[in-house]
Design a protein around this motif. Structure first.
Motif: not given
Ligand SMILES: CC(C)(COP(=O)(O)OP(=O)(O)OC[C@H]1O[C@@H](n2cnc3c(N)ncnc32)[C@H](O)[C@@H]1OP(=O)(O)O)[C@@H](O)C(=O)NCCC(=O)NCCS
Length: 191
Positions: A35-37, A106-108, A113-117, A146-151, A153-155
Motif C-alpha cells: 500500500y506504498f508507492r 509496519r511489521f515483517v 496476525g499476532r496482534g503485535y501492531a 484493511a489490516p491497518s484500518r483494523r488496527v 479500529q482495535k485502538l
Molecule cells: C497493518 C499491519 C501493521 C498490522 O499488523 P499486525 O501485527 O498483523 O496486526 P493484527 O495482528 O492486529 O492484525 C490486524 C488485521 O490484519 C489482518 N491479518 C491478520 N493476519 C494477516 C495475514 N497473515 N495477512 C494479511 N492480513 C492479516 C486481519 O484482518 C487482522 O484483523 P483481526 O485481528 O481482526 O483478524 C501489518 O499488516 C503490516 O505491517 N502491513 C504492511 C505495512 C502497512 O501497510 N502498514 C500500515 C500503513 S498505514
C-alpha cells in the motif's frame, strides 16, 4: 538513549545502526509495501532511518524499532510522527497552534496476525498522550488497507470521513493517493 517502552511481548526502542539490514529487508518486501508507492532500496531505507533519527532528536518521539522480546529480532516499526504535509486535517490543527501527530506501523510479514501492531501502538499512544502531552493523534492509510484500518479500529480510533484526503506526496490520479483519516482524542484512549 531514551528508556525503551515495554509491552508484554515487545520492546520499543530507537533504531540502531546495526538494525539497518533487517530494517531494509522489511522495507524491500513487496507484500509489506503493497500500500506504498514502492518497496525501498537499501539506500532509501538508510535515508529513512536517518530521517527517523533526526525526528527523535527534534521532537523526542518518532518511529520506534519494535523488537520481539522472545527472539530479540527486529520485527517492525511503530511510532509517532509530526505530519508536515499539506492536507486539510493537518492544516486545521496547525491553524489552531496544535501539532498534528500521526501514529503508524509496519511489521515483517512473518509476524502478521499476532496482534503485535495494536500492542506496540498502545504503548506509543500512551507515551504520546502521557509523556508528550498530545491532545489528539491521527492515523491514515489507503481505503483498501484493511489490516491497518483494523488496527485503528482495535485502538478505538474513529474514522472521520469528512477528513478523508488526497495524499499530496503522490501524483494526482495515482491509485494510492486517496486516504482515509482516523482520529483518537487523549480523553478517549483506554490504555
Ligand atoms: C497493518 C499491519 C501493521 C498490522 O499488523 P499486525 O501485527 O498483523 O496486526 P493484527 O495482528 O492486529 O492484525 C490486524 C488485521 O490484519 C489482518 N491479518 C491478520 N493476519 C494477516 C495475514 N497473515 N495477512 C494479511 N492480513 C492479516 C486481519 O484482518 C487482522 O484483523 P483481526 O485481528 O481482526 O483478524 C501489518 O499488516 C503490516 O505491517 N502491513 C504492511 C505495512 C502497512 O501497510 N502498514 C500500515 C500503513 S498505514
Amino acid at each position: 538513549m531514551e528508556t525503551p517502552l515495554e509491552t508484554g511481548r515487545l520492546l520499543l526502542r530507537r533504531l540502531r545502526a546495526d538494525d539497518l539490514d533487517s530494517f531494509a529487508a522489511m522495507n524491500a518486501d513487496a507484500a509489506v509495501m503493497r500500500y506504498f508507492r514502492s518497496p525501498l532500496t537499501h539506500d532509501e531505507s538508510a535515508a529513512f532511518m536517518q530521517r527517523i533519527d533526526t525526528h527523535f532528536d527534534t521532537h523526542g518521539f518518532g518511529f520506534w524499532a519494535v523488537e520481539e522480546i522472545s527472539s530479540g529480532n527486529l520485527v517492525g516499526l511503530t511510532g509517532l510522527a509530526r505530519v508536515m504535509f499539506d492536507a486539510p486535517f493537518a492544516n486545521d490543527a496547525r491553524a489552531l497552534g496544535a501539532p498534528c501527530v500521526e501514529i503508524g506501523w509496519r511489521f515483517v510479514a512473518g509476524v502478521w496476525g499476532r496482534g503485535y501492531a495494536p500492542e506496540a501502538a498502545r504503548a506509543a499512544l500512551a507515551a504520546g498522550f502521557g509523556r508528550f502531552g498530545l491532545d489528539e493523534i491521527v492515523a491514515f492509510t489507503v481505503p483498501d488497507n484493511a489490516p491497518s484500518r483494523r488496527v485503528m479500529q482495535k485502538l478505538g480510533m474513529t474514522h472521520s470521513p469528512a477528513d478523508d484526503f488526497e495524499h499530496p506526496n503522490l501524483p494526482e490520479g495515482h491509485a494510492l493517493r486517496p486516504h482515509v483519516l482516523y482520529r483518537l482524542k487523549a480523553a478517549d484512549f483506554a490504555d
